[in-house]
Design a protein around this motif. Sequence first.
Motif, PDB file in Angstrom:
ATOM      1  N   ALA A 278       1.044  -1.242  -0.255  1.00 46.61           N
ATOM      2  CA  ALA A 278       0.405   0.217   0.239  1.00 46.61           C
ATOM      3  C   ALA A 278       1.029   1.008  -0.295  1.00 46.61           C
ATOM      4  O   ALA A 278       0.635   2.976  -0.385  1.00 46.61           O
ATOM      5  CB  ALA A 278      -1.069   0.014   1.335  1.00 46.61           C
ATOM      6  N   ALA A 279       2.286   1.399   0.382  1.00 41.54           N
ATOM      7  CA  ALA A 279       3.070   2.475   0.758  1.00 41.54           C
ATOM      8  C   ALA A 279       4.197   2.034  -0.007  1.00 41.54           C
ATOM      9  O   ALA A 279       5.209   3.141   0.241  1.00 41.54           O
ATOM     10  CB  ALA A 279       3.072   2.686   1.074  1.00 41.54           C
ATOM     11  N   ASP A 280       4.311   1.436  -1.099  1.00 40.26           N
ATOM     12  CA  ASP A 280       5.136   0.720  -1.891  1.00 40.26           C
ATOM     13  C   ASP A 280       5.204   2.365  -3.530  1.00 40.26           C
ATOM     14  O   ASP A 280       4.754   2.433  -4.339  1.00 40.26           O
ATOM     15  CB  ASP A 280       4.989  -0.116  -3.172  1.00 40.26           C
ATOM     16  CG  ASP A 280       6.363  -0.470  -3.767  1.00 40.26           C
ATOM     17  OD1 ASP A 280       7.010  -0.244  -3.592  1.00 40.26           O
ATOM     18  OD2 ASP A 280       6.498  -1.556  -4.877  1.00 40.26           O
ATOM     19  N   LEU A 281       5.655   3.000  -3.141  1.00 40.20           N
ATOM     20  CA  LEU A 281       6.136   4.009  -3.957  1.00 40.20           C
ATOM     21  C   LEU A 281       7.854   3.844  -4.505  1.00 40.20           C
ATOM     22  O   LEU A 281       8.009   3.347  -4.468  1.00 40.20           O
ATOM     23  CB  LEU A 281       6.807   5.629  -2.709  1.00 40.20           C
ATOM     24  CG  LEU A 281       5.530   6.318  -1.836  1.00 40.20           C
ATOM     25  CD1 LEU A 281       6.606   7.489  -1.544  1.00 40.20           C
ATOM     26  CD2 LEU A 281       4.303   6.432  -2.885  1.00 40.20           C
ATOM     27  N   ILE A 282       7.403   4.160  -5.839  1.00 41.51           N
ATOM     28  CA  ILE A 282       8.388   4.213  -7.217  1.00 41.51           C
ATOM     29  C   ILE A 282       9.950   4.538  -6.983  1.00 41.51           C
ATOM     30  O   ILE A 282      10.702   3.986  -7.323  1.00 41.51           O
ATOM     31  CB  ILE A 282       8.222   5.016  -8.297  1.00 41.51           C
ATOM     32  CG1 ILE A 282       8.409   3.806  -9.589  1.00 41.51           C
ATOM     33  CG2 ILE A 282       8.045   6.389  -8.160  1.00 41.51           C
ATOM     34  CD1 ILE A 282       7.610   4.594 -10.840  1.00 41.51           C
ATOM     35  N   SER A 283      10.193   5.041  -5.501  1.00 43.44           N
ATOM     36  CA  SER A 283      11.302   5.509  -5.161  1.00 43.44           C
ATOM     37  C   SER A 283      12.186   4.073  -4.566  1.00 43.44           C
ATOM     38  O   SER A 283      13.380   4.003  -4.796  1.00 43.44           O
ATOM     39  CB  SER A 283      12.235   6.337  -4.722  1.00 43.44           C
ATOM     40  OG  SER A 283      10.773   6.595  -3.873  1.00 43.44           O
ATOM     41  N   VAL A 284      10.773   3.514  -3.551  1.00 41.67           N
ATOM     42  CA  VAL A 284      11.787   2.351  -2.767  1.00 41.67           C
ATOM     43  C   VAL A 284      11.750   1.441  -3.823  1.00 41.67           C
ATOM     44  O   VAL A 284      12.348   0.482  -3.689  1.00 41.67           O
ATOM     45  CB  VAL A 284      11.384   2.188  -1.672  1.00 41.67           C
ATOM     46  CG1 VAL A 284      11.241   1.185  -1.228  1.00 41.67           C
ATOM     47  CG2 VAL A 284      11.070   3.137  -0.745  1.00 41.67           C
ATOM     48  N   HIS A 285      10.309   1.396  -4.931  1.00 39.11           N
ATOM     49  CA  HIS A 285      10.563   0.061  -5.640  1.00 39.11           C
ATOM     50  C   HIS A 285      12.015  -0.112  -6.456  1.00 39.11           C
ATOM     51  O   HIS A 285      12.146  -1.151  -6.740  1.00 39.11           O
ATOM     52  CB  HIS A 285       9.764  -0.380  -6.607  1.00 39.11           C
ATOM     53  CG  HIS A 285       9.162  -0.542  -7.952  1.00 39.11           C
ATOM     54  ND1 HIS A 285       8.389  -2.007  -6.888  1.00 39.11           N
ATOM     55  CD2 HIS A 285       9.646  -1.254  -9.215  1.00 39.11           C
ATOM     56  CE1 HIS A 285       7.944  -2.490  -7.744  1.00 39.11           C
ATOM     57  NE2 HIS A 285       8.635  -2.788  -9.084  1.00 39.11           N
ATOM     58  N   ILE A 286      11.996   0.671  -6.947  1.00 35.54           N
ATOM     59  CA  ILE A 286      13.352   0.893  -7.929  1.00 35.54           C
ATOM     60  C   ILE A 286      14.777   0.793  -7.332  1.00 35.54           C
ATOM     61  O   ILE A 286      15.722  -0.105  -7.531  1.00 35.54           O
ATOM     62  CB  ILE A 286      13.486   2.710  -8.559  1.00 35.54           C
ATOM     63  CG1 ILE A 286      12.544   3.148  -9.516  1.00 35.54           C
ATOM     64  CG2 ILE A 286      14.891   2.410  -8.801  1.00 35.54           C
ATOM     65  CD1 ILE A 286      12.786   4.736 -10.000  1.00 35.54           C
ATOM     66  N   TYR A 287      14.580   1.176  -6.079  1.00 41.84           N
ATOM     67  CA  TYR A 287      16.163   1.072  -5.217  1.00 41.84           C
ATOM     68  C   TYR A 287      16.172  -0.924  -4.760  1.00 41.84           C
ATOM     69  O   TYR A 287      16.878  -1.923  -4.509  1.00 41.84           O
ATOM     70  CB  TYR A 287      15.439   1.564  -3.377  1.00 41.84           C
ATOM     71  CG  TYR A 287      16.556   0.758  -2.726  1.00 41.84           C
ATOM     72  CD1 TYR A 287      17.855   1.310  -2.513  1.00 41.84           C
ATOM     73  CD2 TYR A 287      16.167   0.001  -1.502  1.00 41.84           C
ATOM     74  CE1 TYR A 287      18.954   0.698  -1.448  1.00 41.84           C
ATOM     75  CE2 TYR A 287      17.141  -0.795  -0.597  1.00 41.84           C
ATOM     76  CZ  TYR A 287      18.105   0.407  -0.358  1.00 41.84           C
ATOM     77  OH  TYR A 287      18.755  -0.482  -0.202  1.00 41.84           O
ATOM     78  N   GLN A 288      15.041  -1.289  -4.307  1.00 41.79           N
ATOM     79  CA  GLN A 288      14.318  -2.785  -4.602  1.00 41.79           C
ATOM     80  C   GLN A 288      14.878  -3.369  -5.740  1.00 41.79           C
ATOM     81  O   GLN A 288      15.781  -4.252  -5.658  1.00 41.79           O
ATOM     82  CB  GLN A 288      13.116  -3.399  -3.974  1.00 41.79           C
ATOM     83  CG  GLN A 288      12.903  -3.177  -2.512  1.00 41.79           C
ATOM     84  CD  GLN A 288      11.406  -2.982  -2.379  1.00 41.79           C
ATOM     85  OE1 GLN A 288      10.765  -2.779  -3.281  1.00 41.79           O
ATOM     86  NE2 GLN A 288      11.085  -3.192  -0.465  1.00 41.79           N
ATOM     87  N   ALA A 289      14.474  -2.810  -6.449  1.00 39.78           N
ATOM     88  CA  ALA A 289      14.914  -3.222  -7.538  1.00 39.78           C
ATOM     89  C   ALA A 289      16.635  -3.647  -8.470  1.00 39.78           C
ATOM     90  O   ALA A 289      16.569  -4.689  -9.116  1.00 39.78           O
ATOM     91  CB  ALA A 289      14.365  -3.096  -9.011  1.00 39.78           C
ATOM     92  N   SER A 290      17.376  -3.116  -7.986  1.00 39.74           N
ATOM     93  CA  SER A 290      18.676  -1.970  -8.183  1.00 39.74           C
ATOM     94  C   SER A 290      19.484  -3.066  -6.868  1.00 39.74           C
ATOM     95  O   SER A 290      20.397  -3.711  -7.195  1.00 39.74           O
ATOM     96  CB  SER A 290      19.427  -0.858  -7.962  1.00 39.74           C
ATOM     97  OG  SER A 290      18.060  -0.857  -9.301  1.00 39.74           O
ATOM     98  N   PHE A 291      19.649  -3.056  -5.421  1.00 43.23           N
ATOM     99  CA  PHE A 291      19.936  -3.397  -4.669  1.00 43.23           C
ATOM    100  C   PHE A 291      19.627  -4.389  -3.952  1.00 43.23           C
ATOM    101  O   PHE A 291      20.422  -5.178  -3.145  1.00 43.23           O
ATOM    102  CB  PHE A 291      20.390  -1.937  -3.797  1.00 43.23           C
ATOM    103  CG  PHE A 291      20.353  -0.613  -4.732  1.00 43.23           C
ATOM    104  CD1 PHE A 291      22.087  -0.857  -4.714  1.00 43.23           C
ATOM    105  CD2 PHE A 291      19.887   0.442  -4.792  1.00 43.23           C
ATOM    106  CE1 PHE A 291      22.960   0.044  -5.306  1.00 43.23           C
ATOM    107  CE2 PHE A 291      20.881   1.184  -5.876  1.00 43.23           C
ATOM    108  CZ  PHE A 291      22.313   1.289  -5.444  1.00 43.23           C
ATOM    109  N   VAL A 292      18.200  -5.450  -3.807  1.00 43.98           N
ATOM    110  CA  VAL A 292      18.152  -5.424  -3.105  1.00 43.98           C
ATOM    111  C   VAL A 292      17.972  -6.753  -3.826  1.00 43.98           C
ATOM    112  O   VAL A 292      18.355  -8.580  -3.873  1.00 43.98           O
ATOM    113  CB  VAL A 292      16.419  -6.111  -2.737  1.00 43.98           C
ATOM    114  CG1 VAL A 292      15.958  -6.980  -2.282  1.00 43.98           C
ATOM    115  CG2 VAL A 292      16.721  -4.401  -1.393  1.00 43.98           C
ATOM    116  N   THR A 293      17.436  -7.151  -5.223  1.00 42.65           N
ATOM    117  CA  THR A 293      17.279  -7.812  -6.718  1.00 42.65           C
ATOM    118  C   THR A 293      18.744  -7.791  -6.347  1.00 42.65           C
ATOM    119  O   THR A 293      18.486  -8.887  -8.219  1.00 42.65           O
ATOM    120  CB  THR A 293      16.366  -8.115  -6.842  1.00 42.65           C
ATOM    121  OG1 THR A 293      16.340  -7.065  -8.170  1.00 42.65           O
ATOM    122  CG2 THR A 293      15.393  -8.215  -7.073  1.00 42.65           C
TER     123      THR A 293
END
Length: 330
Positions: A278-293
């Motif tokens: 519900a609070a998945d902002l695109i800035s954090v989403h891009i961070y997860q796509a880059s530095f988590v996965t």
Amino acid sequence: MTTTVDAGRPTVREDSAGAARGHRRRAGRIRRASLPYLLLLPALLLELLVHLVPMVIGIVMSFKELTQFYIRDWGTAPWSGLGNYRMSVDFDAPVGAALLHSFLVTVGFTLLSVGLCWLIGTAAAICMQDAFRGRGLLRALFLVPYALPVYAAVITWVFMFQHDNGLVNHVLHDQLHLTGKPSFWLIGDNSFVALLTVSVWKGWPFAFLIVMAGLQTVPRELYEAAALDGAGTWQQIRRITLPSLRPVNQVLILVLFLWTFNDFNTPYVLFGRAAPQAADLISVHIYQASFVTWNFGTGSAMSVLLLLFLLVVTGVYLALTSRGRRSADA
């Protein structure tokens, strides 16, 4: 034998002296004209180093299959062309669907946050125009959320949103009895409300400060004349205050939009690496796509798409506001 010199004709020595003076004057003008650029040169070099170079590298990375296997030497990563962009905008696939969901959440969050920040800031600035006892103290207190460091402020809100011993549940459930049981504010659907609350609390003092500065340019005689003509408070706000603040609000809304849409610190400190859906902002989403996965190519492509979206929105907004301003002047 004597040599005569024409009195109206300068000698060779005078010509040389005049040429030297002219050369010195031109050199002085060149130095004065180039001085501002020389003073700006260090800042431009730092800007190039800090912003433009990483931006160019990020664009290059978006065209590569850059994963954790090539992180030590990202230049050897295979070239993927537009593959990362196709994956990001393929909304039928899991990656594209997740990005679309994050984008829609960010748009809704930004519109609500910017609207509430502007509304609260404008209302507070209008109320602070008339002199009364304690006005200076209230102005200073209103600016406290904006003056606090972001991390310290958001961490305080994290403790306030705790389920068992947080201040929010203590007030809403234990004292006011507005909820049947303590709520989970940092997970589930309530996380959007918590994120919006922190964003508005942190952002509205900036709107208050800008609008309050803009109100200083509105002549008080306009309000006095309107009051003599029988205009009420709401009519004065509608006919005088808001039209006078139009240039200020145009810049304010654009700045708030860009800041809120790109906000990373608030959701990251509030929720950590894994933000709720519900609070998945695109800035954090891009961070997860880059530095988590560890898929830096896809994350870079998402960043470039975000940059293009913000450029388009900014260009359209500036075009519409400038056209409206020309129509108003005409």
